[in-house]
Design a protein around this motif. Sequence first.
Motif: not given
Length: 211
Positions: A115-118, A134-136, A167-168
């Motif tokens: 539930g923490l997308s990215g 990584q906070f994507n 890149l992300v």
Amino acid sequence: MLIITIKQGKEKNLLNGDPWIYLSAIDKVEGKPHERSKIGATALVQSSSRQFLARAAYNVKSQIAGRVWTLREDEPVDHAMIKRRVQAAVARRLGNVPAADPQALVQLIDGEQDGLSGLQVHGVGGAAGYLVCQFNAGGVEYWKIPIVQALLKETNCPNVYERCDKLVREAEGLPFRSRVLAGEEPPQRLMVRADGRLAPMDIRTGFVYPR
């Protein structure tokens, strides 16, 4: 609050559990201009008939313009929700790790599954080791400080490092900067056990040194 209205017929993906809202599925976004430009701001998502669908992190810079936080109308997106999700993810994954193996590289948070997308978080060395985050995506970037605070509390690990994929991050309109978020920077070379194999690794980048 921002309001995202989904094009007629495009709400089916959300109702089927897809956590991503693509820019092409959005009819309009209502809200103050400074809120619409704020990467990761929370938006209410509604159908073309104005029925509640979700709350999501909105990112005007990304083709994935919305990432769902919750499908529950009664669940606010706030510090308490972030804390609960970090706590649940860490408890679930640490419970499956042998305490006697401090060299094990452990995935503590895995984005949409938690539930923490990215957001991707790995840890090594237990309470005396290091966390690499990584906070994507814009939503978890917006909540970075409470996420790190919750990680420090739940793991008792004092050292948190942010790893960036250029890149992300660029695709999300986010700045590219790898840095220490708490404590000390990991050493360039650590012996780490991943997938049952012990090897020297730079956990700041994920580079595995040849043996």
